[in-house]
Design an enzyme around this catalytic site. Structure first.
Site, PDB file in Angstrom:
ATOM      1  N   ASP A   1      -6.969   4.632  -4.684  1.00  0.00           N
ATOM      2  CA  ASP A   1      -7.627   4.487  -3.389  1.00  0.00           C
ATOM      3  C   ASP A   1      -8.268   5.844  -3.111  1.00  0.00           C
ATOM      4  OD1 ASP A   1      -7.662   4.393  -0.197  1.00  0.00           O
ATOM      5  OD2 ASP A   1      -7.457   2.333  -0.871  1.00  0.00           O
TER       6      ASP A   1
ATOM      7  N   LYS B   1       0.856  -1.186   0.000  1.00  0.00           N
ATOM      8  CA  LYS B   1       0.000   0.000   0.000  1.00  0.00           C
ATOM      9  C   LYS B   1       0.892   1.236   0.000  1.00  0.00           C
ATOM     10  CE  LYS B   1      -4.522   0.860   0.169  1.00  0.00           C
ATOM     11  NZ  LYS B   1      -5.593   0.112  -0.486  1.00  0.00           N
TER      12      LYS B   1
END
Length: 454
Positions: free
Chosen positions: A175, A135
């Site tokens: 995201d 991430k």
């Protein structure tokens, strides 16, 4: 802040691993919470597989393979210089290249990125695909910034990050705060620096240049498909059910769309300012117009839909429903909200966001017998469709919407069934939290054992 007493009656290997995490990461509550949520389920697996503890798989799994933190300088339209911080946590690559989104939001820090990356390991493993977990992101806020400012920031961000990426190494996606605009700027800068058209290096691309149909809808659609499958296993379904969705971003909007397609009535959604209730069912076209086109506040919904009502600063979980789909952000559904949902007769809660339900709330729901789908399973449709995008890129082809959606549905069915099977195998039928954690963990742990101490 989590502490080792939360695992007092667990396997010694679980307690040792969590104590190690707390000691090494003292000021990262979100990361500690994510680790605790997983480790809480793993004592049965360690008892059945002593080699996991012997080889300290948990300690290795909780330590990222690589953490990248870097400066992102950029200039705004008035010529002022800004300096943000960029992150990429490459957590685990035992199953394949790191895969996970980039988040641009003021709340981003290393602990948040580590929590998201840790969750991503198990989410990606549950898909059955060959992808590891990672991430990234920045504390940059794209809201209110011009296109040229966002472009400058993305180019500066990618100038540093590109050296760590590659379709066989690390494949980011979008995201919160990173949509099609940002993905375009990021990919363009990567292509410029790498001097090659490596379409598989980033996902969420535009349809005309390598993107996949259904990628926009995938997380919301997948969450609803998981909830439907979960309900079906108890002889129920979404048709005729009353549904509440938190948030009004991408995940929430397409959760509303798929739930409506399956015959549910979605009566409420929210944003950071409050929530709207529309007893006749949300007007999806109006919701898309407000949020995707005008980027307006949800309160404006009632100005164009007379029968709806708006509650400023309220809690959307006060609205009675059969199915709740938390789809906004982490820790938005607390224990008091969970008790309210239970009193109002909720049947199922399925997480569209990452860790939106606090541990205390999860406990309330599970003890009340509410079907509960953790985000690492229920919202994995987004990353699954990202991998389908990579597959199309590798073949230099594209699929129809119908074909891509059928592939997504097959993946979500597989995720559900893996969770269900693992829960039953460990003597907790219907426990999707345990099932998701154990199924994802066993797959990653097996690969780590096979590949040696690296």
């Amino acid at each position: 802040m989590a502490n080792t007493s939360d695992l007092e009656n667990h396997h010694p290997g679980v307690r040792s691993a969590f104590a190690h995490v707390v000691r090494r990461n003292p000021d990262e509550p979100e990361f500690q919470q994510a680790v605790l949520e997983v480790l809480d389920s793993l004592s049965p697996a360690l008892s059945r597989h002593p080699e996991y503890a012997k080889e300290r798989i948990l300690e290795r799994l909780c330590e990222p393979e690589r953490q990248i933190v870097f400066r992102v300088p950029w200039r705004d339209d008035q010529g002022r210089v800004h300096v943000n911080r960029g992150f990429r946590v490459e957590f685990n690559s035992a199953l394949g290249p790191y895969k996970g989104g980039l988040r641009f939001h003021p709340s981003v820090n290393l602990g948040v990125i580590k929590f998201l990356g840790f969750e991503q390991i198990f989410k990606n493993a549950l898909t059955g695909m060959s992808i590891g977990g990672g991430k990234g992101g920045s504390d940059f806020d794209p809201k209110g910034r011009s296109d040229t400012e966002v472009e400058r920031f993305c180019q500066s961000f990618m100038t540093e990050l590109h050296r760590h990426l590659g379709e066989h190494t690390d494949v980011p996606a979008g995201d919160i705060g990173v949509g099609g605009r940002e993905i375009g700027y990021l990919f363009g800068q990567y292509r410029r620096l790498a001097n090659r058209w490596e379409a598989g290096v980033i996902t969420g691309k535009g349809l005309s240049w390598g993107g996949s149909r259904v990628r926009t809808e995938a997380t919301g659609y997948g969450n609803v498909l998981f909830a439907q499958r979960m309900l079906e296993r108890t002889g129920q379904g979404l048709e005729g059910r009353r549904v509440v969705v938190s948030g009004s971003g991408n995940v929430a909007i397409y959760s509303v769309e798929k739930a409506q397609q399956l015959g549910a009535t979605v009566v409420a959604c929210s944003d950071s300012g409050g929530y709207v209730v529309d007893e006749k069912g949300l007007d999806l076209d109006l919701l898309k117009q407000l949020k995707e086109v005008e980027r307006a506040r949800i309160g404006e919904y009632v100005e164009r839909r007379g029968d709806a009502r708006y509650v400023k600063g309220g809690n959307v979980w006060d609205v009675p429903c059969d199915v709740a789909l938390p789809s906004a952000t982490q820790n938005e559904l607390d224990a008091d909200s969970a008790r309210t949902l239970v009193r109002n007769g909720v049947l199922a809660v399925s997480e569209g966001a990452n860790m939106p339900t606090t541990p205390e709330a999860v406990k309330v729901l599970r003890e009340a017998g509410v079907l509960f789908a953790p985000g690492k399973a229920a919202n994995a449709g987004g990353v699954a469709t990202s991998v389908l995008e990579m597959r199309q890129n590798a073949r230099r082809t594209s699929w129809s919407f119908e074909h891509a959606e059928s592939e997504l549905a097959e993946v979500m069915t597989g995720i559900h069934d893996r969770c269900e099977e693992a829960a039953e195998r460990y003597g907790s039928p219907g426990d999707y939290v345990l099932g998701a954690n154990v199924a994802g963990f066993e797959r990653v742990a097996g690969a780590m054992l096979a590949q040696g101490l690296i």
